[in-house]
Design a protein around this motif. Sequence first.
Motif, PDB file in Angstrom:
ATOM      1  N   UNK A  58       0.806  -1.229   0.000  1.00  0.00           N
ATOM      2  CA  UNK A  58       0.000   0.000   0.000  1.00  0.00           C
ATOM      3  C   UNK A  58       0.836   1.274   0.000  1.00  0.00           C
ATOM      4  N   UNK A  59       2.154   1.149   0.171  1.00  0.00           N
ATOM      5  CA  UNK A  59       3.016   2.325   0.230  1.00  0.00           C
ATOM      6  C   UNK A  59       3.676   2.593  -1.125  1.00  0.00           C
ATOM      7  N   UNK A  60       4.421   1.618  -1.642  1.00  0.00           N
ATOM      8  CA  UNK A  60       5.176   1.818  -2.884  1.00  0.00           C
ATOM      9  C   UNK A  60       4.538   1.134  -4.085  1.00  0.00           C
ATOM     10  N   UNK A  61       3.520   0.314  -3.844  1.00  0.00           N
ATOM     11  CA  UNK A  61       2.801  -0.417  -4.887  1.00  0.00           C
ATOM     12  C   UNK A  61       3.640  -1.481  -5.577  1.00  0.00           C
ATOM     13  N   UNK A  62       4.802  -1.818  -4.987  1.00  0.00           N
ATOM     14  CA  UNK A  62       5.549  -2.998  -5.429  1.00  0.00           C
ATOM     15  C   UNK A  62       4.913  -4.213  -4.755  1.00  0.00           C
ATOM     16  N   UNK A  63       5.464  -5.403  -5.024  1.00  0.00           N
ATOM     17  CA  UNK A  63       4.862  -6.608  -4.471  1.00  0.00           C
ATOM     18  C   UNK A  63       5.467  -6.979  -3.122  1.00  0.00           C
ATOM     19  N   UNK A  64       4.599  -7.447  -2.234  1.00  0.00           N
ATOM     20  CA  UNK A  64       5.029  -7.972  -0.936  1.00  0.00           C
ATOM     21  C   UNK A  64       5.402  -9.435  -1.160  1.00  0.00           C
ATOM     22  N   UNK A  78       5.631  -4.241   2.137  1.00  0.00           N
ATOM     23  CA  UNK A  78       6.818  -4.898   1.576  1.00  0.00           C
ATOM     24  C   UNK A  78       8.047  -4.679   2.455  1.00  0.00           C
ATOM     25  N   UNK A  79       9.051  -5.505   2.243  1.00  0.00           N
ATOM     26  CA  UNK A  79      10.260  -5.464   3.068  1.00  0.00           C
ATOM     27  C   UNK A  79      11.059  -4.178   2.878  1.00  0.00           C
ATOM     28  N   UNK A  80      10.933  -3.512   1.725  1.00  0.00           N
ATOM     29  CA  UNK A  80      11.655  -2.257   1.491  1.00  0.00           C
ATOM     30  C   UNK A  80      11.026  -1.104   2.267  1.00  0.00           C
ATOM     31  N   UNK A  81       9.701  -1.093   2.338  1.00  0.00           N
ATOM     32  CA  UNK A  81       9.013   0.005   3.029  1.00  0.00           C
ATOM     33  C   UNK A  81       8.969  -0.200   4.540  1.00  0.00           C
ATOM     34  N   UNK A  82       8.979  -1.432   4.969  1.00  0.00           N
ATOM     35  CA  UNK A  82       8.786  -1.757   6.387  1.00  0.00           C
ATOM     36  C   UNK A  82       9.747  -1.012   7.321  1.00  0.00           C
ATOM     37  N   UNK A  83      11.069  -0.979   7.036  1.00  0.00           N
ATOM     38  CA  UNK A  83      11.981  -0.291   7.970  1.00  0.00           C
ATOM     39  C   UNK A  83      11.718   1.207   8.070  1.00  0.00           C
ATOM     40  N   UNK A  87       4.327   2.631  11.956  1.00  0.00           N
ATOM     41  CA  UNK A  87       3.044   1.982  12.201  1.00  0.00           C
ATOM     42  C   UNK A  87       2.494   1.439  10.901  1.00  0.00           C
ATOM     43  N   UNK A  88       1.492   0.627  10.984  1.00  0.00           N
ATOM     44  CA  UNK A  88       0.880   0.037   9.797  1.00  0.00           C
ATOM     45  C   UNK A  88       0.255   1.137   8.936  1.00  0.00           C
ATOM     46  N   UNK A  89       0.573   1.203   7.642  1.00  0.00           N
ATOM     47  CA  UNK A  89       0.028   2.263   6.794  1.00  0.00           C
ATOM     48  C   UNK A  89      -1.469   2.105   6.520  1.00  0.00           C
ATOM     49  N   UNK A  90      -2.023   0.932   6.820  1.00  0.00           N
ATOM     50  CA  UNK A  90      -3.439   0.690   6.550  1.00  0.00           C
ATOM     51  C   UNK A  90      -4.318   1.001   7.747  1.00  0.00           C
ATOM     52  N   UNK A  91      -3.945   0.447   8.924  1.00  0.00           N
ATOM     53  CA  UNK A  91      -4.797   0.627  10.110  1.00  0.00           C
ATOM     54  C   UNK A  91      -4.156   1.497  11.181  1.00  0.00           C
ATOM     55  N   UNK A  92      -2.923   1.937  10.946  1.00  0.00           N
ATOM     56  CA  UNK A  92      -2.177   2.764  11.896  1.00  0.00           C
ATOM     57  C   UNK A  92      -1.864   2.041  13.195  1.00  0.00           C
ATOM     58  N   UNK A  93      -2.026   0.734  13.205  1.00  0.00           N
ATOM     59  CA  UNK A  93      -1.674  -0.051  14.378  1.00  0.00           C
ATOM     60  C   UNK A  93      -0.188  -0.367  14.393  1.00  0.00           C
TER      61      UNK A  93
END
Length: 298
Positions: A58-64, A78-83, A87-93
């Motif tokens: 949901x952040x970079x639109x590449x594949x997870x 995805x692993x590139x955006x995660x670091x 918080x979660x970009x979808x639910x903010x959790x």
Amino acid sequence: MLTICFVDNSRMSFLKQEGSKSRSSISSISTSTSALGTASVSGTTASSTDLASFFECPVCFEYVLPPILQCPSGHLVCSNCRPKLSCCPTCRGPLGNIRNLAMEKVASTVLFPCKFSTSGCQVSMLHTDKGDHEEVCEYRPYSCPCPGASCKWQGALEQVMPHLLNQHRSITTLQGEDIVFLATDIALPGAVDWVMMQSCFGHHFMLVLEKQEKYDGLQQFFAIVQLIGTRKQADNFAYRLELSGHRRRLTWEATPRSIHEGVSSAILNSDCLVFDTSIAQLFAENGNLGINVTINMC
């Protein structure tokens, strides 16, 4: 009243059947995905490309891609955006370290499109092959072929020559399949690059002579030819570099490199014409070194 009850019962019966049918369809997704990479859902066909869309970050639109981690609510990134996320970009959790083994299993059966599909690549592959393919994909943006790291330009193959003509106007272009590449002032201190273009057979070739400082003051020269084109096009040609003079001759013959590969790895592995300062001085005249360059079609 009787009629109304009859209709309601029929509708309830119909919904129960539909629910049963949905469970059956879900079961068939699992089976057909592992076997064929497609699934039939209520009369429609879900291709591998459709399934790949469920893995979109949901952040970079590449594949997870595996290993796949999720937040406690099940959202993926995805692993590139995660670091980069707190918080979660979808639910903010909070972002947990929970492995989603089910999605990893599905991912192992899905054919993912190449990341350069928007540029024309039509190849789809398993995620385990994706990285290797994209590293050599002919639709990957081309970098400026000039040696050194000063120019950061990237673009399509057909844009390379206009870029060179507009941004690197000092580069001389000679016409013909047999020319002389003249490198002036080869005794200049430090690392130096000499570049020239050769145009023949309807293609453009870049000639590069690079001088590097080695250990204990030793200097080495590396000469190579690269095609402004693809690897497949480069395989249609051969080049010969020749130093001659004073009853001496030093020759190198090879297939030109595609600018997609660049010359760095060839120079690093000495897969080109290599000579040191003492050899250069044997062939130089008045501090200038002439290299005969011949391009042939295979």
